[in-house]
Design an enzyme around this catalytic site. Structure first.
Site, PDB file in Angstrom:
ATOM      1  N   ARG A 468       8.760 -64.316  53.230  1.00  0.00           N
ATOM      2  CA  ARG A 468       7.892 -63.589  54.160  1.00  0.00           C
ATOM      3  C   ARG A 468       7.788 -62.125  53.726  1.00  0.00           C
ATOM      4  NH1 ARG A 468      11.643 -66.538  57.208  1.00  0.00           N
ATOM      5  NH2 ARG A 468      10.762 -68.313  58.370  1.00  0.00           N
ATOM      6  N   ARG A 504       4.572 -65.486  50.182  1.00  0.00           N
ATOM      7  CA  ARG A 504       3.371 -65.489  51.005  1.00  0.00           C
ATOM      8  C   ARG A 504       2.810 -64.077  51.085  1.00  0.00           C
ATOM      9  NH1 ARG A 504       4.293 -67.467  56.993  1.00  0.00           N
ATOM     10  NH2 ARG A 504       5.276 -65.409  57.150  1.00  0.00           N
ATOM     11  N   GLU A 607      -2.575 -74.382  57.898  1.00  0.00           N
ATOM     12  CA  GLU A 607      -2.176 -74.046  59.260  1.00  0.00           C
ATOM     13  C   GLU A 607      -3.328 -74.200  60.242  1.00  0.00           C
ATOM     14  OE1 GLU A 607       0.642 -70.299  58.961  1.00  0.00           O
ATOM     15  OE2 GLU A 607      -1.075 -70.052  57.641  1.00  0.00           O
ATOM     16  N   ASN A 630       4.478 -74.996  62.205  1.00  0.00           N
ATOM     17  CA  ASN A 630       4.534 -74.331  63.514  1.00  0.00           C
ATOM     18  C   ASN A 630       3.141 -73.945  63.991  1.00  0.00           C
ATOM     19  OD1 ASN A 630       7.276 -74.582  63.231  1.00  0.00           O
ATOM     20  ND2 ASN A 630       7.655 -72.431  62.825  1.00  0.00           N
ATOM     21  N   ASP A 631       2.393 -73.261  63.135  1.00  0.00           N
ATOM     22  CA  ASP A 631       1.044 -72.851  63.524  1.00  0.00           C
ATOM     23  C   ASP A 631       0.091 -74.036  63.591  1.00  0.00           C
ATOM     24  OD1 ASP A 631       0.985 -70.179  64.248  1.00  0.00           O
ATOM     25  OD2 ASP A 631       0.961 -69.475  62.194  1.00  0.00           O
ATOM     26  N   ARG A 641       3.106 -71.288  71.617  1.00  0.00           N
ATOM     27  CA  ARG A 641       4.513 -71.704  71.724  1.00  0.00           C
ATOM     28  C   ARG A 641       5.412 -70.618  72.279  1.00  0.00           C
ATOM     29  NH1 ARG A 641       3.492 -70.888  66.286  1.00  0.00           N
ATOM     30  NH2 ARG A 641       4.877 -69.468  65.172  1.00  0.00           N
TER      31      ARG A 641
END
Length: 758
Positions: A468, A504, A607, A630-631, A641
């Site tokens: 990240r 990323r 995503e 997650n996304d 969420r």
């Protein structure tokens, strides 16, 4: 009537005691609606019954004594039907249940409506009248509206009254619901932290001795900086990811160029050190709390924590010390990352924060330490629960205060299983993730900025699946330079020689924001975020990509991943810019032995649902796919969420999510493009088995989940995983999926992983 409704709801929500709030509301409703009686029955879900808790019109001696089963009487019928019941003559209704002790013989008309919060019936409010008549539509609408508006306050009142059992009442609520911040289960006495030192109680005072106050402040800053250094040192051997950088941010804020400078300027104007600190900190807190962005609002908590720690050192001699138990659950109005770091080595078993979310720095640090955490929990009286035994469930986001013996036994069993399994899985953490019948899957690491990758290299990972890069951007006061970024990226690439490191590109917006680049939007998750921001600002994108490629010059293990892709055009533009950066650097960087500058592979994150239907076209343009589960889950189910109101609807085992993931795997295989997944699903044993069966090549996760995933994969044959997946894809409901997976894990003697998998 609307004015009366607002007044009733406001006064109810402001009352700190449940009994008095209930008594007030029945009296107010009776008066406003001009009826002969108003009563409230609360649900005791443990005993499956309703208890008369407040009334103005029935016998007072029946309070707390009169009970009705969930299927008994008109009250039970209202709850069962989950809708209002309006009866002209209640005594003639077939569901009427005569209860002599309540003395309602003269009452005929009945109107009752359920009080429901998040699909759970909390109770029933009713009005009665001697005259046999139907209540009007207006009266019915008023009572329904009232019930709906007090439902949330009632849920909070449940939390406030959770200690009713030890006070002699029925414990009609078994748990207090929050947001799961860090997975795990813990049981220990509550240790409440209520800071004695708080800027909110500082009185503004002037001073004539400016030199003395400046020295006090400088000394306090030095002491605070030393505190953070000590916290970092204690955690360094435990954490191998970016969480420690939170304290670097704190230290940077203390620098003369930041908060420290502003406080010194206030002191120079004639304020005491405490007053100057309060003025500056309060100013920043107001600015942050006024923003719509969730991540920035969380930073208000960090600023307050930092201010209180400096204040603590200003008043160190007057500070009361806390007696810390040998083992405890840390509970506070606002648990900060600094609090977690301060207590993690002193017997900390879990944390509960009344404020915050799973996006807070405290939750991030808790996950790095594998400490269970529940965040954003309902308001509870901290003074009443200190030293009480409690259980926290970091999987479901629940807190149990003063649990009964049955619940204690259940969770003791779960904790014992987790402890035994943790020791067992450590035996295989350096082995490959390969099934007994020879099917393997690569395990990768999710990481952010860190200089402590050495520990991670020895836990069986094949590299970094998600780095990240936004973390260094968040810990700065401006965009980092190309040189700064290059240095940071080199550290990561050199830490994993001959192993892939997937970086990323900058992914901010949504629940992540930069303090120096605020983004205020009505719906940030559907707004300006990820690749949308960096393509709109190619100067930022090009600088970052140049730094990545430059850092990779003599490593050759870099892959670049593009977040939040929703169209082919975004991919084309991003690749154009990456190629531009590469060719620019090819002429700038001198390579030895006639080598050429390594050109990194480029992939995209899946995503946004739109890209699922363009996989064939995308496969011709990029080198790999990586699913951000997650996304993707959030967007497929249209569920935020981080929102406690709808968090229960967010479920990675929803059939639509699993079918989408399976389709992505099939299409990726058809187009012969490598596929990975990074997200919570990969770190759950049941999820990892399903992904293995679907055909995912790699899965990426946090370091403390690696060993147990390897262990599970090494104990389940691939053909068994395929059979489980085949059955799972036939289900139409998430609960069916979860129940079936639980059953299969039990049959495979992996029952101890059931909760970890869900």
């Amino acid at each position: 009537m609307l004015t009366s409704l607002r007044k009733i709801v406001l006064e109810f929500s402001q009352d700190s005691e449940l009994d008095s709030a209930l008594n007030r509301i029945v009296s107010q409703v009776k008066k406003v609606m001009r009826t002969d009686c108003c009563s409230i029955y609360l649900a005791d879900h443990q005993k499956q019954q309703f208890v008369l808790m407040a009334t103005d019109g029935l016998a007072q001696e029946s309070l707390g004594q009169t009970t009705l089963g969930f299927s008994e009487g008109l009250v039970g019928l209202v709850a069962q039907r989950e809708e209002p019941l309006n009866i002209a003559n209640a005594r003639q209704h077939p569901h009427f249940l005569h209860a002599p002790e309540v003395k309602e013989d003269k009452l005929n008309a009945f109107l009752g409506t359920p009080i429901i919060h998040q699909r759970k019936v909390l109770g029933v409010i009713s009005i009665q009248q001697e005259t046999a008549r139907y209540f009007t539509e207006t009266e019915e609408a008023f009572l329904v509206t009232l019930a709906a508006q007090i439902a949330t306050a009632m849920a909070n009142a449940e939390a406030t009254d959770i200690l009713g059992k030890q006070q002699g009442n029925s414990q009609w609520v078994s748990s207090i619901k929050g947001v799961a911040g860090s997975a795990g289960v813990a049981m220990a006495p509550i240790f409440v932290i209520q800071p004695n030192i708080d800027l909110s109680v500082v009185t503004l005072k002037g001073t004539e001795d400016i030199v003395f106050e400046q020295k006090r402040f400088v000394d306090a800053v030095k002491a605070t900086r030393a505190d953070f250094e000590q916290m970092t040192t204690k955690l360094a051997n435990t954490i191998a990811d970016s969480s420690l950088d939170i304290f670097d941010m704190y230290k940077q804020l203390l620098d003369n160029a930041n908060l420290g400078k502003e406080v010194s300027e206030k002191i120079a104007l004639g304020w005491t050190a405490e007053s100057a600190l309060k003025l500056i900190i309060d100013g920043y807190v107001v600015q942050f709390e006024d923003l719509d962005d969730d991540y920035l609002r969380e930073r208000a908590s960090d600023i307050k924590d930092l201010g209180n720690r400096v204040l603590y050192n200003l008043k160190a001699s007057n500070t009361k010390t806390h007696a810390v138990p040998e083992a405890f659950i840390l509970v506070a109005e606002d648990v900060t990352a600094a609090l977690v770091a301060e207590y993690q080595h002193l017997g900390l078993k879990g944390i509960v924060s009344l404020q915050g979310s799973n996006n807070s720095h405290a939750a991030i640090l808790a996950r790095s330490l594998a400490v269970p955490a529940v965040m954003g929990i309902s308001r509870i009286p901290l003074g009443k629960i200190d030293q009480e035994m409690c259980i926290i469930d970091g999987y479901s986001g629940e807190l149990f205060v003063a649990p009964n013996d049955a619940l204690i036994n259940e969770y003791e069993h779960l904790i014992a299983e987790e402890t035994a399994l943790t020791a067992k899985v450590k035996e295989v953490e350096a082995l490959p993730a390969e099934t007994p019948d020879g099917k393997s899957i690569e395990i990768l690491l999710n990481a952010g900025l860190s200089s402590g990758f050495e520990n991670s290299k020895n836990i069986g990972v094949a590299g970094i699946g998600l780095y990240r890069t936004e973390i260094p951007f968040m810990n700065k006061n401006c965009f980092p330079s190309e040189v700064e970024q290059t240095t940071l990226y080199q550290q990561v690439l050199h830490a994993f020689p001959n192993q892939v490191v997937t970086m990323r590109t900058l992914d901010v917006g949504g629940d992540k924001a930069l303090p120096y680049f605020p983004i205020v939007e009505d719906n940030p998750f559907l707004g300006w975020r990820g690749i949308r921001i960096t393509l709109d600002h190619p100067e930022i994108f090009l600088l970052q990509v140049r730094a990545m490629i430059r850092a990779n010059a003599h490593c050759g293990n870099l892959e670049i991943m593009l977040p939040m892709i929703s169209s082919i055009a975004e991919v084309d533009e991003a690749i154009r810019l990456i190629n531009q950066a590469y060719y620019e650097l090819s002429s700038e960087i001198e390579m030895t032995n006639d080598k050429v500058l390594p050109k990194p592979k480029v992939g995209i994150m899946l995503e946004v649902p739109s890209v699922i239907f363009q996989l064939g076209e995308l496969a011709q343009k990029v080198d790999f796919f990586s699913v951000g589960s997650n996304d993707l889950t959030q967007y497929l189910l249209a569920v935020d969420r981080n929102n406690a109101r709808v968090a229960g609807l967010y479920n990675s085992y929803h059939p639509s999510v699993l079918r989408a993931l399976s389709m992505i795997a099939q299409e990726s295989n058809r187009f012969m493009i490598p596929l990975s997944l990074c997200g919570e699903l990969a770190s759950e044993p049941a999820g990892a088995l399903l992904l293995l069966a679907m055909g995912y090549d790699k899965i990426s996760m946090n370091s403390h989940n690696v060993a147990r995933i390897i262990w599970v994969i090494r104990h389940v044959e691939f053909k068994t995983a395929k059979a489980i997946l085949s059955k799972v894809l036939t289900f139409s409901d998430a609960q069916q999926v979860i129940d079936y997976l639980n059953e299969q894990l039990e049959q495979l003697n992996l029952g101890g992983f059931v909760r970890a998998g869900m």
